[in-house]
Design an enzyme around this catalytic site. Structure first.
Site, PDB file in Angstrom:
ATOM      1  N   HIS A 262      -5.140   4.402   3.930  1.00 22.61           N
ATOM      2  CA  HIS A 262      -6.632   4.474   4.646  1.00 22.61           C
ATOM      3  C   HIS A 262      -5.520   4.970   6.030  1.00 22.61           C
ATOM      4  CE1 HIS A 262      -9.762   5.897   6.461  1.00 22.61           C
ATOM      5  NE2 HIS A 262     -10.384   6.608   5.236  1.00 22.61           N
ATOM      6  N   ASP A 316     -11.745   6.317  -2.198  1.00 24.85           N
ATOM      7  CA  ASP A 316     -11.763   7.089  -3.872  1.00 24.85           C
ATOM      8  C   ASP A 316     -10.988   6.563  -5.281  1.00 24.85           C
ATOM      9  OD1 ASP A 316     -12.438   9.929  -2.729  1.00 24.85           O
ATOM     10  OD2 ASP A 316     -10.272   9.902  -2.048  1.00 24.85           O
TER      11      ASP A 316
END
Ligand code: ACO
Length: 396
Positions: A262, A316
């Site tokens: 991320h 996700d």
């Protein structure tokens, strides 16, 4: 004039707005919406209450919440012309493309634009939150050759969506888990699709165009599309004993492992922590946890190899597993993400309008100057370029 030292690829770390909508601390794994921890909202709030909080900046009173929920129930249906337009979409098209087209089409039907009128803002918020799930479910039905299922006014937001998708009233526990997933995906500071929404909003276009542009940005695999690819990865791995060799091969081939890493979080994404809990609950309640076990092994293998670089599961990684167990097909994962993120996009739209200045960054020109114009007879095919003539007659 900007110099090359000013250039930040991907605008990494460049503040693009002053915002009070949400806050992330990527080192401590903190996410807050309007100052409230995501863990508290996931446990105690509902998706629509969270949207109210994001968009208007405070938790609604009971009366305000009931009015908001009522208005959204009342506006869930689609105009028959939108349904007719959707019938012309190819069945093989990606549902995100269908959603982007439908969101933009709302601007045709609700063309009044009064960005300084609070009633207009409220009506647009209600319409988008109400109709986007109906669009996603309608496309799912239509591509199977069926008529769309009409929304049911007696069902809440999450239960109604699952009902329109499966033509079956969902188990209330499953609907509650889905509602929590929507809360987790509703907002996340200045990510790519939110930036896209704010750039579009800054031109003072209509909110349907704002949401359509954000949907287009969310569609890419580096953003919202990753959970679809996580499921493909778990399918490709197939069993726990193949996890380590699969991850080693990805790292050796410099291939990104989907659902990990991320831009902001350098620890496990707090949403992934909550989603993992939801996945555990779902598999315990409804059985068949083979993929959950593979996912746990993938997380362990990636953490051992890449944890030192701050690469941990993102939102996700577990969301796809949850959605699949709820009967949502994998190419609808990103549209479901969009259903949730409409709340955040609209909060940023409203915030952008309050202190608007059109986005107009700069660039560093790296091309040539003072080039001669060659007539067509003088031009030669540049080395390495593909000649149009060479592809003439071939379908690209
Ligand atoms: N698998 C393996 N290595 C990775 C991963 C990953 N998933 N993510 C980052 N890395 C490595 C990169 O190879 C790079 O290594 P290097 O420094 O040795 O070259 C380093 O970590 C930095 O990676 P960047 O791509 O520069 O990090 P950035 O912050 O630009 O990208 C992103 C973040 C796009 C999310 C990236 O981690 C990624 O592509 N992940 C996979 C896709 C994904 O899961 N996306 C969903 C994100 S969450 C969301 O959008 C809702």
């Amino acid at each position: 004039m900007a110099s090359i030292e000013d250039y930040k690829p991907g605008l990494a770390g460049v503040p693009a707005a002053l915002s009070q909508v949400s806050h992330v601390d990527g080192l401590q794994g903190i996410l807050e919406y309007r100052g409230i921890a995501i863990e508290s909202l996931a446990q105690q709030s509902t998706f629509l209450e969270t949207c109210f909080l994001l968009i208007w900046g405070y938790l609604p009173s009971l009366e305000e919440l009931q009015d908001f929920e009522y208005e959204i129930r009342y506006h869930r249906r689609l105009k028959y012309r939108i349904r007719d337009m959707m019938k012309c979409f190819p069945e093989s098209g990606h549902p995100m493309d269908a959603l982007q087209s439908c969101a933009a089409a709302l601007g045709l039907f609700y063309s009044r634009r009064a960005l300084d009128d609070p009633e207009y803002i409220r009506a647009a918020v209600v319409r988008l939150l109400a109709k986007i799930p109906t669009m996603v479910a309608a496309f799912q039905m239509m591509r199977k050759g069926n008529d769309p299922i009409q929304p049911r006014d007696d069902l809440d937001y999450a239960a109604n969506f699952l009902y329109m998708m499966n033509e079956r009233e969902p188990d209330p526990r499953a609907a509650k888990i889905f509602d929590t997933c929507l809360i987790l995906h509703a907002e996340h500071t200045m990510n790519a699709s939110t930036f896209s929404a704010r750039v579009t909003a800054s031109t003072l276009t209509d909110p349907y165009g704002v949401v359509a542009s954000a949907v287009g940005t969310l569609a890419g695999p580096l953003h919202g599309g990753a959970n679809e690819e996580v499921i493909e990865m778990l399918d490709a791995i197939g069993s726990i004993d193949r996890v380590e060799s699969y991850i080693d091969a990805c790292i050796e081939n410099k291939q990104k492992i989907m659902g990990f890493g991320h831009r902001v979080y350098k620890v496990k994404d707090p949403r992934a922590v909550i989603l993992q809990g939801l996945a555990e609950q779902l598999f315990a309640d409804y059985g068949d946890d083979r993929y959950y076990q593979i996912a746990l092994a993938v997380e362990k293998a990636v953490e051992e190899r890449l944890g030192g670089k701050g690469i941990y599961p993102n939102v996700d990684f577990y969301s796809g597993l949850v959605y699949r167990r709820l009967g949502i097909p994998s190419d609808l994962f990103t549209p479901v993400f969009a259903i949730a993120r409409v709340g955040g996009w609209l909060a940023h739209w409203k915030e952008q309008l309050a202190e608007n200045r059109i986005f107009r960054p700069t660039q560093i020109y790296t091309g040539e100057h003072a080039c001669p114009y060659h007539s067509i007879q003088e031009r030669k095919l540049t080395v390495g370029a593909t000649s149009f003539a060479a592809t003439n007659g071939k379908k690209l």
